[in-house]
Design a protein around this motif. Structure first.
Motif, PDB file in Angstrom:
ATOM      1  N   ARG A 374      27.530 -11.514  -9.669  1.00  0.00           N
ATOM      2  CA  ARG A 374      27.370 -10.978  -8.311  1.00  0.00           C
ATOM      3  C   ARG A 374      28.701 -10.780  -7.608  1.00  0.00           C
ATOM      4  NH1 ARG A 374      23.602 -15.327  -8.216  1.00  0.00           N
ATOM      5  NH2 ARG A 374      21.450 -14.652  -8.600  1.00  0.00           N
ATOM      6  N   VAL A 375      29.735 -11.433  -8.154  1.00  0.00           N
ATOM      7  CA  VAL A 375      31.058 -11.328  -7.522  1.00  0.00           C
ATOM      8  C   VAL A 375      31.776 -10.096  -8.069  1.00  0.00           C
ATOM      9  CG1 VAL A 375      33.315 -12.435  -7.223  1.00  0.00           C
ATOM     10  CG2 VAL A 375      31.241 -13.828  -7.247  1.00  0.00           C
ATOM     11  N   PRO A 376      32.183  -9.182  -7.194  1.00  0.00           N
ATOM     12  CA  PRO A 376      32.937  -8.015  -7.656  1.00  0.00           C
ATOM     13  C   PRO A 376      34.195  -8.447  -8.399  1.00  0.00           C
ATOM     14  CG  PRO A 376      32.261  -7.743  -5.371  1.00  0.00           C
ATOM     15  CD  PRO A 376      31.960  -9.148  -5.748  1.00  0.00           C
ATOM     16  N   THR A 377      34.557  -7.686  -9.394  1.00  0.00           N
ATOM     17  CA  THR A 377      35.722  -8.032 -10.225  1.00  0.00           C
ATOM     18  C   THR A 377      36.979  -8.197  -9.387  1.00  0.00           C
ATOM     19  OG1 THR A 377      34.726  -6.734 -12.019  1.00  0.00           O
ATOM     20  CG2 THR A 377      37.047  -7.348 -12.265  1.00  0.00           C
ATOM     21  N   ASP A 378      37.110  -7.356  -8.354  1.00  0.00           N
ATOM     22  CA  ASP A 378      38.326  -7.420  -7.530  1.00  0.00           C
ATOM     23  C   ASP A 378      38.424  -8.728  -6.736  1.00  0.00           C
ATOM     24  OD1 ASP A 378      38.904  -4.928  -8.455  1.00  0.00           O
ATOM     25  OD2 ASP A 378      38.127  -3.857  -6.688  1.00  0.00           O
ATOM     26  N   TYR A 379      37.254  -9.393  -6.507  1.00  0.00           N
ATOM     27  CA  TYR A 379      37.258 -10.622  -5.691  1.00  0.00           C
ATOM     28  C   TYR A 379      37.191 -11.897  -6.534  1.00  0.00           C
ATOM     29  CZ  TYR A 379      36.489  -7.680  -1.614  1.00  0.00           C
ATOM     30  OH  TYR A 379      36.630  -6.758  -0.618  1.00  0.00           O
TER      31      TYR A 379
END
Length: 448
Positions: A374-379
């Motif tokens: 659920r966590v975007p790769t950028d974050y």
């Protein structure tokens, strides 16, 4: 703290045999305080408590105008000519008259070594050069339990003293057990300096003060003597602090100096009874103080042990908190690494660990690993940094919450328990024995 008392030498035993009971009790109590190994002064000092050893004798301060008969009274009581007497101002300084093993005179420095509690007298300029001690071997009356302090004869006018006599007498009055004021009926009985000092002493020590019409045999007829006494009493009662009801001023004189054969009532034996009464009261006060000091030491020991027990409990709770926070701080990074690997390298971990173990890991950590999907790769890096920061914070909290305070070692606790046992079982037992011996003087043994 062993509580053991070393046996006395044969010389000390011989001395004890010649001592009166009161003298022995006071010396025994004094020794319980100053013993170099188990003395209460040393024991109390180790606990941060300051105790003073009781004196072995009472102190009687004599004041009055010159030629009031102070020195003559001391010579009569001691039954030895230790003090010069006469019409001139013989006593120009302070003379301590006490009993000892041999006749000797001591100078100022030696006097303060003999009486360390009088050491502050050194601070009054000029006193040291006019401070002496006369040691007598007399065993008459209760002299072995008394230290007389003969003071300079007090006069008015231009008389110059080599030191501040008023300040010195007032300071000595604070340490005296009895203060005898001698009024001379044929001299300067109403000397203002004497009256001023008496008034100031009476403000603090009214219960210790005794007034006497000395040399009463030289006062003429009974009417003359009554007139002199009335003048003195009236002058005293003019002073606010001395205006008391039932003012008592016995007439006294030294019997062997009654050259005129006066039939004046001589109450000098009442002075001796007053001294004896004060000695008895001092013995009781010393024994009572001994018990109070023992209880105070025991209370301090109990407080220290109780405080140490409370510190140990707080330390245990602090360690438990520290362990809990440390576990959280260490588990968080491990969970972070495990869930991150599950979500990013699942096939690699299956090959490495096997299907069965991987199924078990997925069962427990699978829900957490879904978080990474659920966590975007950028974050991802920010989440990782936040979790690591939280773990670091938990470790810091663990460090601060697990701080402990020093506690007593087993040896220290055993030492404190030995102190309490010593003062309660050894010293207080000795006190009970001494008190029982003292009471046998006046109470039947079956009444004890």
């Amino acid at each position: 703290m062993s509580g053991k008392v070393k046996p006395r030498s044969s010389a000390n035993a011989a001395d004890t045999a010649t001592q009166s009971l009161n003298e022995r009790i006071l010396k025994e109590c004094h020794l319980l305080y100053i013993d170099p190994e188990n003395g209460l002064v040393k024991v109390a000092e180790s606990l941060g408590l300051s105790l003073l050893a009781p004196r072995k004798k009472i102190t009687v301060l004599l004041i009055g105008n010159h030629s009031a008969g102070k020195s003559s009274f001391i010579n009569w009581y001691v039954e030895e000519h230790v003090q010069k007497t006469g019409v001139a101002i013989e006593t120009q300084g302070f003379t301590f008259v006490t009993s000892g093993r041999k006749r000797e005179s001591l100078t100022g420095n030696a006097t303060l070594h003999l009486y360390p509690h009088f050491e502050p007298l050194r601070q009054i300029e000029g006193v040291l050069d006019y401070l002496t001690t006369e040691i007598s071997t007399s065993k008459q009356k209760k002299f072995s339990l008394v230290t007389f302090v003969d003071t300079p004869g007090l006069v008015d006018g231009d008389m110059k003293y080599p030191f501040d006599v008023n300040k010195s007498i007032l300071w000595l009055g604070d340490l005296a057990d009895l203060i005898f004021v001698f009024f001379d009926p044929i001299g300067q009985a109403l000397c203002k300096r004497t009256l001023n000092l008496v008034e100031k002493l009476n403000e603090k020590h009214a219960d210790r003060m005794r007034f006497y019409l000395s040399k009463a045999d030289e006062a003429g007829h009974e009417s003359d003597r009554q007139r002199v006494m009335m003048q003195i009493v009236q002058e005293l009662c003019k002073r606010p602090g001395l205006n008391r009801t039932g003012f008592d001023m016995p007439t006294i004189y030294v019997p062997n100096m009654n050259q005129k054969g006066s039939r004046c009532a001589n109450q000098i034996e009442e002075v001796c009874k007053d001294v004896e009464k004060t000695i008895n009261q001092t013995v009781q006060n010393t024994l009572n103080s001994l018990e109070r000091d023992c209880d105070q030491i025991s209370q301090i020991v109990q407080d220290k042990l109780r405080e140490d027990s409370a510190r140990a409990s707080r330390n245990l709770r602090a360690r438990v908190r520290g362990v809990c926070y440390s576990l959280v701080g260490m588990v968080l990074p491990l969970l972070l690494l495990a869930t991150f690997l599950i979500s990013t390298s699942h096939s690699f971990l299956t090959t490495l660990l096997g299907d069965d173990l991987m199924i078990l890991i997925d069962t427990y950590l699978g829900p957490l690993s879904n978080m990474w999907r659920r966590v975007p790769t950028d974050y991802s890096n920010y989440v990782i940094g936040g979790i690591l920061a939280l773990a670091f914070l938990m470790l810091l909290i663990a460090k601060f919450t697990s701080r402990t305070t020093p506690t007593l070692t087993r040896k220290q606790k055993r030492g404190l328990e030995d102190i309490s046992d010593y003062v309660q079982n050894v010293v207080k037992s000795k006190k009970q024995t001494l008190y029982a011996e003292y009471l046998k003087q006046s109470v039947a043994e079956q009444d004890l």
